[in-house]
Every structure is written in C-alpha cells, then in structure tokens.
Design an enzyme around this catalytic site. Structure first.
Site, short mmCIF file in Angstrom:
data_model
loop_
_atom_site.label_atom_id
_atom_site.label_comp_id
_atom_site.label_asym_id
_atom_site.label_seq_id
_atom_site.Cartn_x
_atom_site.Cartn_y
_atom_site.Cartn_z
N ASN A 1 -4.91 2.38 -13.25
CA ASN A 1 -3.92 1.48 -12.62
C ASN A 1 -2.53 2.11 -12.76
O ASN A 1 -2.29 2.91 -13.66
CB ASN A 1 -3.94 0.13 -13.34
N ASP B 1 -2.94 -5.26 -18.25
CA ASP B 1 -1.89 -4.25 -18.37
C ASP B 1 -1.92 -3.53 -19.71
O ASP B 1 -0.89 -3.30 -20.37
CB ASP B 1 -0.51 -4.87 -18.11
N HIS C 1 1.46 0.71 -13.14
CA HIS C 1 2.18 -0.53 -13.43
C HIS C 1 3.67 -0.19 -13.51
O HIS C 1 4.04 0.80 -14.13
CB HIS C 1 1.67 -1.09 -14.76
N MET D 1 -3.45 -6.96 -7.11
CA MET D 1 -2.85 -8.03 -7.89
C MET D 1 -3.85 -9.11 -8.28
O MET D 1 -3.51 -10.28 -8.36
CB MET D 1 -1.65 -8.63 -7.13
N ARG D 2 -5.07 -8.70 -8.51
CA ARG D 2 -6.11 -9.66 -8.86
C ARG D 2 -6.60 -9.33 -10.28
O ARG D 2 -6.93 -8.18 -10.56
CB ARG D 2 -7.25 -9.52 -7.86
N ILE D 3 -6.62 -10.33 -11.14
CA ILE D 3 -7.17 -10.11 -12.49
C ILE D 3 -8.69 -10.10 -12.39
O ILE D 3 -9.29 -10.99 -11.80
CB ILE D 3 -6.69 -11.22 -13.46
N GLY E 1 0.79 -1.24 0.00
CA GLY E 1 0.00 0.00 0.00
C GLY E 1 0.81 1.28 0.00
O GLY E 1 0.31 2.32 0.43
N SER E 2 2.04 1.25 -0.52
CA SER E 2 2.81 2.50 -0.50
C SER E 2 2.27 3.52 -1.50
O SER E 2 2.30 4.73 -1.24
CB SER E 2 4.30 2.24 -0.74
N ARG F 1 -14.86 -14.92 -10.93
CA ARG F 1 -14.30 -13.56 -10.92
C ARG F 1 -15.38 -12.49 -10.90
O ARG F 1 -15.29 -11.49 -10.19
CB ARG F 1 -13.40 -13.34 -12.13
C1 GAR Z 1 3.81 -1.16 -7.29
O1 GAR Z 1 5.11 -1.19 -7.82
C2 GAR Z 1 2.78 -1.21 -8.41
O2 GAR Z 1 3.17 -0.50 -9.55
C3 GAR Z 1 2.74 -2.69 -8.70
O3 GAR Z 1 2.79 -3.30 -7.43
C4 GAR Z 1 3.50 -2.46 -6.53
C5 GAR Z 1 2.61 -2.21 -5.35
O4 GAR Z 1 3.29 -1.53 -4.33
N1 GAR Z 1 1.57 -3.02 -9.43
C6 GAR Z 1 1.53 -3.98 -10.37
O5 GAR Z 1 2.49 -4.67 -10.64
C7 GAR Z 1 0.19 -4.14 -11.07
N2 GAR Z 1 0.34 -4.85 -12.29
P1 GAR Z 1 2.48 -0.79 -3.19
O6 GAR Z 1 1.49 -1.81 -2.62
O7 GAR Z 1 3.52 -0.43 -2.19
O8 GAR Z 1 1.78 0.39 -3.78
#
Ligand code: GAR
Length: 216
Positions: A109, A147, A111, A92-94, A14-15, A67
């Site tokens: 989103n 994506d 990425h 991270m869920r499709i 969750g950053s 889903r």
């Molecule tokens: C981030 O780097 C985000 O871009 C990536 O997961 C990380 C989550 O970090 N997302 C994906 O890869 C989606 N396809 P966070 O939970 O600290 O924000």
C-alpha cells in the site's frame, strides 16, 4: 524473463495507478499491470486503465454481506489474471484479515504520511493540525492492522507555513508518483525481503528508500 504481473486496487482518481501504468510502459520495466480492480464503479481511474488497454473489474462492497466475502471476490479476480503482486493505490476499503493473510508479503500500500504517524483518514490535515514540519508518504506491506506493516520506502516533504490539506496533499502526491513505481520495480526484481516487522531492500543506492524533497 517474464514480467511480474501486478494487480492494482483503486477506489477513485487513480493517479498512483496511472504512474505505475506509465512506468510499466518502459520496455525494461520488470512488471506489467495485469488488471485493475475498483470497489466503486464510478472511480475515474477505471477510465484511465481502460484507455491504457488494461482489463478492469468492479467488485462492489455493497453487493456483499460481509468484508470477507468481498475480499474473496477481489482475490478471485486477481487470481484470474495470474497476479503475483497486489498494489493498493488509493484503495479506501478496509479489508478483513483474510485478504492480507491470503496475499501475505505480496500486498503493498502507499499512504500519504510518514507512518507510523497519522493513520486513517484526512492524514494531511492531521499532519497540519499536529504542527509537524515534515510529512510525506510511506510504501509498506499490508498486514491486518490498519495502515501498519513493514515499511519499504518513504519520501519526506516539508510542511510549509500556510499549507492547506490540498497543498500538502499535492506535494506528497508528487513524491508518491516517484516512489511507488520504484518500489514495485524493487519487488519485481526480488530485492525486497521481509523479516518480521522489518522490510529491507537489497542492492539499491544508499538513500534510495528515503527520498527527501525540499521543493515547495
Ligand atoms: C493517495 O494520496 C494515496 O496515498 C491515498 O489516497 C490517495 C489516492 O490518490 N491513500 C490512502 O490514504 C490509503 N490509506 P490516487 O487515487 O490519485 O492514487
């Protein structure tokens, strides 16, 4: 003017969500985080949201037969909070096609690659393995294809000799934290238009939708 209500979807740390919460704390920020929904009860981001006084919900994909029924429950939770924009932040869920169709042009989103390069998982390692010299992050509207979808803004960083997935991820993440709150601001200000596969952002300084950070 009333602030745009934003719902944030997370699965873990969750950053990016925290960066949005920090940005939204500024009185002149045009959006507020109305709720945070996680598909994992153990996501550390839930504690950050709760500490900031933001309502949270867990919708477990495990308790749904398919889903789309999961997607519908997530959607109902967002609707309950009057959300006008849904932001995926490490979610991270499709999802089934139903969800991006329901939230078309109101679902964003971020990425950690310069899309359309490196979709899916472990994308920082994919970038290292491919030998590219630049990587970064992409904020984009979500469509049913994984994506993919109209690119709103990107931030590029160098891939350095000796980088590991961890060092590259950390460099990209710093840019995600800069870029995502800006993108949500632009959306809330009504600056982002979508025309087919292209998104445009009106009235921002030249270069604002492409950040380049040579910092190591
Ligand atoms: C981030 O780097 C985000 O871009 C990536 O997961 C990380 C989550 O970090 N997302 C994906 O890869 C989606 N396809 P966070 O939970 O600290 O924000």
């Amino acid at each position: 003017m009333a602030k745009l209500k934003v719902g944030v979807l997370i699965s873990g740390r969750g950053s990016n969500m925290a960066a949005l919460i920090r940005a939204a704390a500024a009185p002149d920020y045009p959006a507020e985080i109305a709720c945070v929904v996680s598909n994992r009860a153990e996501a550390p981001g839930l504690g950050i949201a709760t500490a900031a006084g933001i309502p949270t919900a867990v919708v477990s994909h495990r308790s749904h037969p398919d889903r789309e029924s999961f997607d519908r429950e997530v959607s109902a939770e967002l609707e309950r909070h009057g959300v006008g924009l849904v932001v995926m932040a490490g979610f991270m869920r499709i999802m089934s096609p139903w969800f991006p169709t329901r939230w078309a042009n109101r679902l964003i989103n971020i990425h950690p690659s310069l899309l359309p390069a490196f979709r899916g998982l472990h994308v920082q390692q994919q970038a290292i393995d491919a030998g590219v010299r630049l990587s970064g992050c992409t904020a984009h509207f979500v469509i049913p294809d994984l994506d993919s979808g109209p690119v709103i803004a990107q931030a590029a960083v160098p891939v350095l000799e000796g980088d590991t997935a961890e060092t590259l991820s950390a460099r990209i993440l710093r840019q995600e934290h800069r870029l995502y709150p800006e993108v949500v601001r632009w959306f809330a200000e009504g600056r982002i238009a979508v025309d087919g596969v292209r998104a445009t952002v009106a009235g921002v300084p030249p270069g604002a939708t492409l950040l380049f950070s040579p910092e190591p």
